[in-house]
Design a protein around this motif. Structure first.
Motif, short mmCIF file in Angstrom:
data_model
loop_
_atom_site.label_atom_id
_atom_site.label_comp_id
_atom_site.label_asym_id
_atom_site.label_seq_id
_atom_site.Cartn_x
_atom_site.Cartn_y
_atom_site.Cartn_z
N THR A 120 33.41 -40.50 -26.85
CA THR A 120 33.52 -39.20 -27.51
C THR A 120 32.70 -39.15 -28.79
OG1 THR A 120 35.62 -40.04 -28.40
CG2 THR A 120 35.76 -38.50 -26.57
N HIS A 121 32.40 -40.29 -29.39
CA HIS A 121 31.51 -40.36 -30.55
C HIS A 121 30.61 -41.59 -30.39
CE1 HIS A 121 34.65 -37.78 -32.00
NE2 HIS A 121 35.52 -38.78 -31.95
N GLY A 122 29.41 -41.49 -30.90
CA GLY A 122 28.51 -42.64 -30.95
C GLY A 122 27.59 -42.79 -29.77
N LYS A 123 27.77 -41.99 -28.70
CA LYS A 123 26.97 -42.24 -27.50
C LYS A 123 25.50 -41.87 -27.70
CE LYS A 123 28.65 -38.01 -25.20
NZ LYS A 123 29.82 -37.77 -26.07
N THR A 124 25.21 -40.81 -28.46
CA THR A 124 23.81 -40.43 -28.66
C THR A 124 23.08 -41.50 -29.47
OG1 THR A 124 24.27 -38.07 -28.51
CG2 THR A 124 22.26 -38.71 -29.65
N THR A 125 23.68 -41.93 -30.57
CA THR A 125 23.04 -42.97 -31.38
C THR A 125 22.89 -44.27 -30.60
OG1 THR A 125 23.92 -41.98 -33.41
CG2 THR A 125 23.16 -44.26 -33.54
N GLY A 146 20.49 -37.72 -25.78
CA GLY A 146 21.17 -36.52 -26.23
C GLY A 146 20.79 -36.11 -27.63
N GLY A 147 19.70 -36.65 -28.14
CA GLY A 147 19.18 -36.31 -29.47
C GLY A 147 17.70 -36.57 -29.51
N ILE A 148 17.06 -36.14 -30.59
CA ILE A 148 15.62 -36.34 -30.75
C ILE A 148 15.38 -37.63 -31.52
CG2 ILE A 148 13.45 -35.36 -31.59
CD1 ILE A 148 14.75 -33.71 -29.38
N SER A 149 14.80 -38.60 -30.86
CA SER A 149 14.50 -39.89 -31.50
C SER A 149 13.41 -39.71 -32.55
CB SER A 149 14.03 -40.89 -30.44
OG SER A 149 13.38 -41.99 -31.04
N GLU A 150 13.65 -40.26 -33.75
CA GLU A 150 12.62 -40.21 -34.79
C GLU A 150 11.41 -41.07 -34.42
OE1 GLU A 150 12.56 -38.32 -37.37
OE2 GLU A 150 14.58 -37.91 -38.11
N SER A 164 17.07 -46.98 -15.85
CA SER A 164 17.31 -45.74 -16.59
C SER A 164 18.37 -45.99 -17.65
CB SER A 164 17.76 -44.62 -15.65
OG SER A 164 18.95 -44.97 -14.97
N VAL A 165 18.15 -45.38 -18.83
CA VAL A 165 19.14 -45.38 -19.91
C VAL A 165 19.60 -43.94 -20.06
CG1 VAL A 165 19.54 -45.71 -22.38
CG2 VAL A 165 18.12 -47.35 -21.10
N VAL A 166 20.90 -43.70 -19.97
CA VAL A 166 21.41 -42.32 -20.02
C VAL A 166 22.62 -42.24 -20.92
CG1 VAL A 166 20.58 -41.80 -17.70
CG2 VAL A 166 22.92 -42.58 -18.00
N GLU A 167 22.79 -41.06 -21.49
CA GLU A 167 24.00 -40.72 -22.22
C GLU A 167 24.98 -40.15 -21.21
OE1 GLU A 167 25.16 -37.52 -25.66
OE2 GLU A 167 23.34 -38.70 -25.91
N ALA A 168 26.14 -40.76 -21.10
CA ALA A 168 27.13 -40.37 -20.10
C ALA A 168 28.16 -39.45 -20.76
CB ALA A 168 27.81 -41.62 -19.53
N ASP A 169 28.03 -38.16 -20.51
CA ASP A 169 28.79 -37.14 -21.23
C ASP A 169 30.13 -36.88 -20.55
OD1 ASP A 169 29.63 -35.07 -22.80
OD2 ASP A 169 27.94 -33.74 -22.36
N GLU A 170 31.21 -36.97 -21.33
CA GLU A 170 32.55 -36.73 -20.77
C GLU A 170 32.86 -35.25 -20.62
OE1 GLU A 170 33.11 -36.41 -25.17
OE2 GLU A 170 31.95 -37.71 -23.83
N TYR A 171 32.08 -34.36 -21.31
CA TYR A 171 32.35 -32.93 -21.19
C TYR A 171 32.23 -32.49 -19.73
CZ TYR A 171 32.01 -27.90 -21.48
OH TYR A 171 32.22 -26.56 -21.27
#
Length: 448
Positions: A120-125, A146-150, A164-171
């Motif tokens: 629920t927190h931390g997955k994007t980072t 799930g965010g724009i990498s600097e 593959s590296v993915v953000e696994a969204d619980e929504y």
């Protein structure tokens, strides 16, 4: 479903952070890509710059003829799109293959070694750190973020098709569409109670996700899941210890099941980000990447846009932009800013996100925001929701106990910010406050 059967990919809600990563991926890989979104944004501008045609009015007449061929077009949509959407219903009613974003991500990752980050927190980072590690260490992974990498100025890190590296969204239980080989769960706090009516329903969904992991699950110590554990300043399978701050960076040691690496350096503020870095390290190391190579990659990680992003950093003024929109996230950024600026006054400029979330966590929001020295509160950003009677920013303001607090419209915002004598000012929220950041930055620098 075989993707090579389709020449055209049409996206409804193409400007979303997850949707736009998929659109970029298909465009780079030779598909014809087009789409609709409600409003133009820097994300849609970036897609148009690489040749993707986008329109902003819900009308099937705006869709190019070649995308109206059901045999050669697959349609991808986000659950945030309303059920009455004209284009979406046209495609549903005319024999098209129509997939949710999570279903398409599932199709892409099904035949890869999938490394999925949930929580629920931390997955994007965490997923962005992991994507950077995999890129820097030559693993040739493709990462959907799930965010724009600097580092890459993108939410897509291109590589090969084996990993593959993915953000696994619980929504919307989206992560259950994935086929993860190595997965991480960072947190399981209550959230999305519009989808999960009660906490145990959310936990059950995470347990179901964990059961889908084919190789190894890595979990933050203390969560009710079985797997390798990670932590900071307490023993686990992977843990960071001996944390020190030197010139704004963290230096720490990492203990693993087989070895120790000393003096890892990481430049993101906040212990919660050290925790995210350890999670990404554990995933990469389990995959087979050496700790020395991981440490080198962590040193070069620049962060993610709108995740404790410094917009102004002078002797007299610090402006920080962050996506925090849940009480747990507000607590994390407040802890981080106090760690960096222990003697300074801190102002929070916060835009609540969703009426339902504001209602469900009102007391927690009140406690989190009360930790700041000053609070400016914008109207609630509705996103996909209708207003809920009695749930307003004025109602939330009454729950905040700090010396200086007030409501603000967007039009009054810069004036109120300038009136504050707080040295550190934080722009917080997941709504359209992100679109105000550049203008506020220029105003405070005297460039407008």
């Amino acid at each position: 479903m075989e993707l090579n059967e389709f020449r055209n990919i049409y996206f409804i809600g193409i400007g979303g952070i997850g949707m736009s990563a998929l659109a970029r991926y298909f465009s780079v890989n030779g598909k014809n890509v087009s789409g609709y979104d409600k409003t133009a944004s820097p994300i849609t501008d970036g897609l148009e710059e690489i040749g993707i045609t986008i329109h902003f009015e819900d009308d099937i007449e705006n869709v190019a003829d070649n995308f109206k061929d059901a045999l050669s077009t697959v349609v991808v949509y986000t659950p945030a799109v309303p059920s009455k959407h004209k284009e979406l219903n046209y495609f549903f009613n005319n024999g098209f293959t129509v997939l949710k974003r999570s279903e398409m991500l599932g199709v892409i990752t099904k035949n890869t070694r999938c490394m999925a980050v949930a929580g629920t927190h931390g997955k994007t980072t965490t997923s962005t750190i992991l994507g950077h590690i995999m890129k820097e260490c030559g693993t040739n992974a493709t990462s959907f973020l799930g965010g724009i990498s600097e580092n890459y100025n993108s939410n897509l890190i291109l590589g090969g098709s084996e990993i593959s590296v993915v953000e696994a969204d619980e929504y919307d239980r989206s992560f259950l569409m994935l086929s993860p080989d190595i997965a991480c769960v960072t947190s399981m706090d209550e959230d999305h109670l519009d989808i999960y009516s009660q906490k145990n329903a959310l936990e059950e969904s995470f347990i179901e996700f964990a059961n889908k992991v084919s190789d190894k699950l890595i979990v933050r110590k203390g969560l009710p899941l079985e797997g390798l554990t990670y932590a900071i300043e307490e023993k686990a399978d992977y843990y960071a210890d001996n944390l020190k701050i030197k010139e704004g960076s963290y230096i720490f040691d990492v203990m693993t099941p087989t070895e120790i690496i000393r003096n890892v350096e990481f430049n993101l503020p906040g212990k919660h980000n050290v925790l995210n870095a350890v999670a990404a390290l554990a995933m990469a190391n389990y995959h087979g990447v050496s700790l020395r190579a991981i440490a080198k990659a962590l040193l070069s990680f620049k962060g993610i846009k709108r995740r404790f992003t410094y917009k102004i950093q002078t002797d007299n003024l610090v402006l920080i932009d962050d996506y925090a929109h849940h009480p747990t996230e507000l607590n994390a950024v407040e802890n981080a800013v106090r760690e960096m600026y222990p003697l300074e006054r801190v102002m929070a400029i916060f835009q609540p996100h969703l009426f339902s979330r504001t209602k469900d966590f009102a007391d927690d929001f009140g406690q989190s925001l009360s930790k700041f020295d000053e609070v400016l509160l914008l109207d609630i950003y509705p996103a996909r929701e209708k207003p809920i009677e009695g749930i307003t920013s004025s109602w939330l303001l009454d729950k905040i106990n700090c010396p200086k607090k007030k409501l603000s419209t967007k039009e009054e915002l810069i004036q109120h910010i300038k009136e504050s004598d707080a040295k550190v000012k934080m722009l917080l929220g997941a709504g359209d406050i992100g679109q105000l950041v550049e203008g506020i930055t220029k105003d405070l620098l005297g460039e407008n």
